[in-house]
Design a protein around this motif. Sequence first.
Motif, short mmCIF file in Angstrom:
data_model
loop_
_atom_site.label_atom_id
_atom_site.label_comp_id
_atom_site.label_asym_id
_atom_site.label_seq_id
_atom_site.Cartn_x
_atom_site.Cartn_y
_atom_site.Cartn_z
N GLY A 132 -31.88 -14.85 -17.22
CA GLY A 132 -31.64 -16.28 -17.25
C GLY A 132 -30.22 -16.62 -17.65
O GLY A 132 -29.94 -17.76 -18.07
N ALA A 133 -29.30 -15.66 -17.51
CA ALA A 133 -27.90 -15.89 -17.87
C ALA A 133 -27.23 -16.83 -16.87
O ALA A 133 -27.65 -16.94 -15.71
CB ALA A 133 -27.15 -14.56 -17.92
N LYS A 134 -26.18 -17.47 -17.35
CA LYS A 134 -25.41 -18.35 -16.48
C LYS A 134 -24.65 -17.53 -15.45
O LYS A 134 -24.50 -17.93 -14.29
CB LYS A 134 -24.44 -19.18 -17.32
CG LYS A 134 -23.59 -20.14 -16.52
CD LYS A 134 -22.67 -20.94 -17.44
CE LYS A 134 -21.80 -21.89 -16.64
NZ LYS A 134 -20.87 -22.65 -17.54
N SER A 135 -24.15 -16.36 -15.87
CA SER A 135 -23.45 -15.46 -14.97
C SER A 135 -23.39 -14.08 -15.60
O SER A 135 -23.70 -13.90 -16.78
CB SER A 135 -22.02 -15.96 -14.68
OG SER A 135 -21.25 -15.94 -15.87
N ALA A 136 -23.01 -13.09 -14.80
CA ALA A 136 -22.87 -11.72 -15.28
C ALA A 136 -21.68 -11.09 -14.59
O ALA A 136 -21.38 -11.39 -13.43
CB ALA A 136 -24.14 -10.92 -15.00
N SER A 137 -20.98 -10.21 -15.30
CA SER A 137 -19.80 -9.56 -14.72
C SER A 137 -19.65 -8.16 -15.28
O SER A 137 -20.18 -7.84 -16.36
CB SER A 137 -18.54 -10.39 -14.98
OG SER A 137 -18.39 -10.66 -16.36
N ALA A 138 -18.92 -7.32 -14.54
CA ALA A 138 -18.75 -5.93 -14.95
C ALA A 138 -17.43 -5.39 -14.43
O ALA A 138 -16.94 -5.80 -13.36
CB ALA A 138 -19.90 -5.07 -14.41
N VAL A 139 -16.85 -4.46 -15.18
CA VAL A 139 -15.65 -3.73 -14.77
C VAL A 139 -15.89 -2.26 -15.06
O VAL A 139 -16.34 -1.90 -16.16
CB VAL A 139 -14.39 -4.21 -15.52
CG1 VAL A 139 -13.21 -3.28 -15.25
CG2 VAL A 139 -14.04 -5.63 -15.11
N VAL A 140 -15.59 -1.41 -14.07
CA VAL A 140 -15.67 0.03 -14.25
C VAL A 140 -14.29 0.62 -14.01
O VAL A 140 -13.69 0.39 -12.95
CB VAL A 140 -16.69 0.67 -13.29
CG1 VAL A 140 -16.76 2.19 -13.53
CG2 VAL A 140 -18.07 0.05 -13.46
N LEU A 141 -13.76 1.35 -15.02
CA LEU A 141 -12.44 1.97 -14.92
C LEU A 141 -12.56 3.48 -14.92
O LEU A 141 -13.48 4.04 -15.55
CB LEU A 141 -11.55 1.55 -16.09
CG LEU A 141 -11.23 0.08 -16.28
CD1 LEU A 141 -10.31 -0.09 -17.50
CD2 LEU A 141 -10.58 -0.51 -15.04
N ASP A 142 -11.63 4.13 -14.23
CA ASP A 142 -11.45 5.57 -14.40
C ASP A 142 -10.82 5.78 -15.76
O ASP A 142 -9.74 5.23 -16.05
CB ASP A 142 -10.55 6.11 -13.29
CG ASP A 142 -10.39 7.61 -13.35
OD1 ASP A 142 -9.88 8.11 -14.37
OD2 ASP A 142 -10.75 8.30 -12.38
N ALA A 143 -11.46 6.56 -16.62
CA ALA A 143 -11.01 6.69 -18.00
C ALA A 143 -9.62 7.29 -18.12
O ALA A 143 -8.89 6.98 -19.06
CB ALA A 143 -12.01 7.53 -18.80
N LYS A 144 -9.24 8.16 -17.19
CA LYS A 144 -7.96 8.85 -17.30
C LYS A 144 -6.80 8.11 -16.64
O LYS A 144 -5.65 8.23 -17.06
CB LYS A 144 -8.07 10.25 -16.66
CG LYS A 144 -9.13 11.13 -17.29
CD LYS A 144 -8.88 11.36 -18.77
CE LYS A 144 -9.91 12.31 -19.38
NZ LYS A 144 -9.73 12.46 -20.84
N THR A 145 -7.08 7.34 -15.59
CA THR A 145 -6.01 6.67 -14.84
C THR A 145 -6.01 5.16 -14.98
O THR A 145 -5.05 4.50 -14.58
CB THR A 145 -6.12 7.01 -13.35
OG1 THR A 145 -7.33 6.45 -12.82
CG2 THR A 145 -6.13 8.53 -13.13
N ALA A 146 -7.09 4.60 -15.50
CA ALA A 146 -7.27 3.15 -15.62
C ALA A 146 -7.37 2.47 -14.26
O ALA A 146 -7.22 1.24 -14.15
CB ALA A 146 -6.16 2.51 -16.44
N GLN A 147 -7.63 3.23 -13.20
CA GLN A 147 -7.85 2.61 -11.90
C GLN A 147 -9.19 1.88 -11.90
O GLN A 147 -10.18 2.37 -12.44
CB GLN A 147 -7.83 3.67 -10.79
CG GLN A 147 -6.46 4.28 -10.56
CD GLN A 147 -6.47 5.25 -9.40
OE1 GLN A 147 -7.52 5.64 -8.89
NE2 GLN A 147 -5.28 5.66 -8.96
N VAL A 148 -9.19 0.71 -11.28
CA VAL A 148 -10.41 -0.11 -11.22
C VAL A 148 -11.32 0.43 -10.13
O VAL A 148 -11.00 0.36 -8.94
CB VAL A 148 -10.07 -1.59 -10.93
CG1 VAL A 148 -11.34 -2.41 -10.83
CG2 VAL A 148 -9.16 -2.15 -12.02
N MET A 149 -12.45 0.95 -10.53
CA MET A 149 -13.42 1.49 -9.57
C MET A 149 -14.41 0.42 -9.10
O MET A 149 -14.91 0.48 -7.99
CB MET A 149 -14.16 2.67 -10.19
CG MET A 149 -13.25 3.82 -10.59
SD MET A 149 -14.17 5.19 -11.33
CE MET A 149 -15.16 5.73 -9.95
#
Length: 701
Positions: free
Chosen positions: A354-371
């Motif tokens: 019942g949330a208003k919205s949901a969001s997520a970010v996944v990063l490569d731990a070694k390079t900080a590239q956004v997966m």
Amino acid sequence: MNQSNSRASRIRRKASSNTQFHNDTADPKNGLNRIADKPATGPAGGSTTGPGGGQRRIMLGRLRILSAGVFLLCLMVIARMAWVQLVWGPDLSSLAAEQRTRIYTDPARRGAITDRSGQQLAYTMQARSLTVSPNVLRRELPYVAKQQLASDENYVQGSEETRNQMIEAKVADIMTEYSEEIPKIIEKARTEKQAAKATKTVTGSTKGLKDAAKKSEVKPEDIVAKLKADSNYEVLVRNVDPDVAAGISEKYYGIAADLQDVRQYPNGAVASNVIGKISQDGQGQFGFESANDSLLSGINGRKSIEVSTDGQAIPGTVTDDVPATNGANVTLTLDLDLQTYVQQQLEQAKANSGAKSASAVVLDAKTAQVMAMATSDSIDPMGDIKKQLEQGKEFGNSTISAPFEPGSVAKIITAAGAIENGVTSPDEVHTVPGSIDMAGVNVKDAWDHGPAQYTTTGIFGKSSNVGTLMLAEKLGEDKFDQLLTGFGVGRATGIELPSESEGLLPQRAQWSGGTFANLPIGQGMSVTLLQMAGIYQAIANGGERIAPRIISEVRDGHGAVVAQPEPERTRVVSEETARTVVNMFRAVTQSDSSGLQQGTGSQAAVKGYQIAGKTGTAQQVDAATGAYSHSKYWITFAGIAPADDPRFVVALMLDNPQRGVHGEGGQSAAPLFHDIASWLLNRDNVPPSPPMEGQLVLQMQ
């Protein structure tokens, strides 16, 4: 004798006459008069005073006037020619060249966008728009009708009135045929194309592919309305297959097939919050398409060519031939399969909680590239935009543009500072009371308790506000402020996307007594979800924070690799500190049947793997009172998987959920982390972690 005298007399008279003439002409008094008295002679010595002499004099005068007129006319013509050649000549020559010259634009192809494995996220497809000039068509259709009726005996033998009526009826039939047959041809072609796609294996470039043309149905009434419009240009149908458009244009008089580049987003709403879209005129409007419009769009080419009066190109007259430079092709760091899975999980979590919205970010731990960088309620750019906006969907990317108070998930900053500066050790035991006063501000834990014996690890595993502030006091305000800066709080990451927020961090000089009672426990500041993920990436990467990036590679229109700037690197804490903190935060996901050694995020644990992370619950501000609400929260979780050999960082945020992400009681994002981390570790065949020896001690009995 008489004859001789007579002859001599004549000779003397003649001589006398001649002598008199010469004397007269020499007489200054009488010469002119006497000359005037002599008979006038014409050009041949004839007299002009005799019969016909007056006419000749008039004709001579007229001839002289005519000659003078012709001379003046010739002089004017010569002067005019000189003026035209010398003065007007260059301008007239330029004007003539302009009238003969046609400038053709060669549109540049917009670059494609792919994910890290080459799967298409956005590309440009050549299509055609069926266009017409209604006013011209209606004027010319009667002539077409006459040609079609030429073999009809009723028309040939009919009266003028009958023929006119037959022409009008024929024109109406042609218009009806246009409106009914063109939609049928287009629909048939689309159906066949979709059927052909359905027989293909859904892999690689065909995965998730959609036909841009199917988003709008071609209606006969719309065709009729445009054919009857008082206009010189109307688009009957957009996004028509080139072969189909060419066939229609050839079959139906007055219908043109204009070139049209159609931007395709084959994955619909997946990653649309990152990719964005372009406008109908081909300019980036949202997301990556907007922030990198000049990189993707390229430069149009052009050439000038002279044409004859019938519109044919004159050979050898091509000038200013500048070829088009196509836009760059960009490979992003996004993982399309992961992005798709995460986005599906967010939609489910939002609906279940019942949330208003949901969001997520996944990063490569070694390079900080956004997966993966996903939000719920993302718009499908290939669908009905207006309808989706009415349903509450949006193009925005809240992971970088909507900062929030992180709450306890930010306590890892305090933990890192305390370990880095030798303030404490993981196993040190602290007597933690139920509340603490800091500069007149009383802060309590989320649960009532008397003095409790928590280890440093337990303070964060149990998420004790009081224990965290006790450690922060030992660390000091200045060192804590330096840590916040090092972890990137209050600074934009510089991600290659538009509308990134810096978040909010009070300047050190503006801190009051209550500021330090809030910041160490994640209140009084705001971060974006990407910034929050970056904090955990720094810990997972041995204490070095790398500015997150979403561009993996850029190739220009000629296929050459375009070098990209190296991301900024910041050493925040030592490798030893980072490793210690990661091990400490395994306590958050630890389970204990007795509850004594159980962390606040045990539901995030993944069987077979060591997981480190932190839960967060932050009060939202009540718009009506301006104070913290006791019913609205941001629920967060950030974690590292696996903890023993960090590969991935996952950061999550739910805006004011009413239940758990699976519909269960409580308001935790930990189960959502479990789902995403499990899928990712399994998909990439990450080796299991070595078994832990015993449990971490969080609380002494």
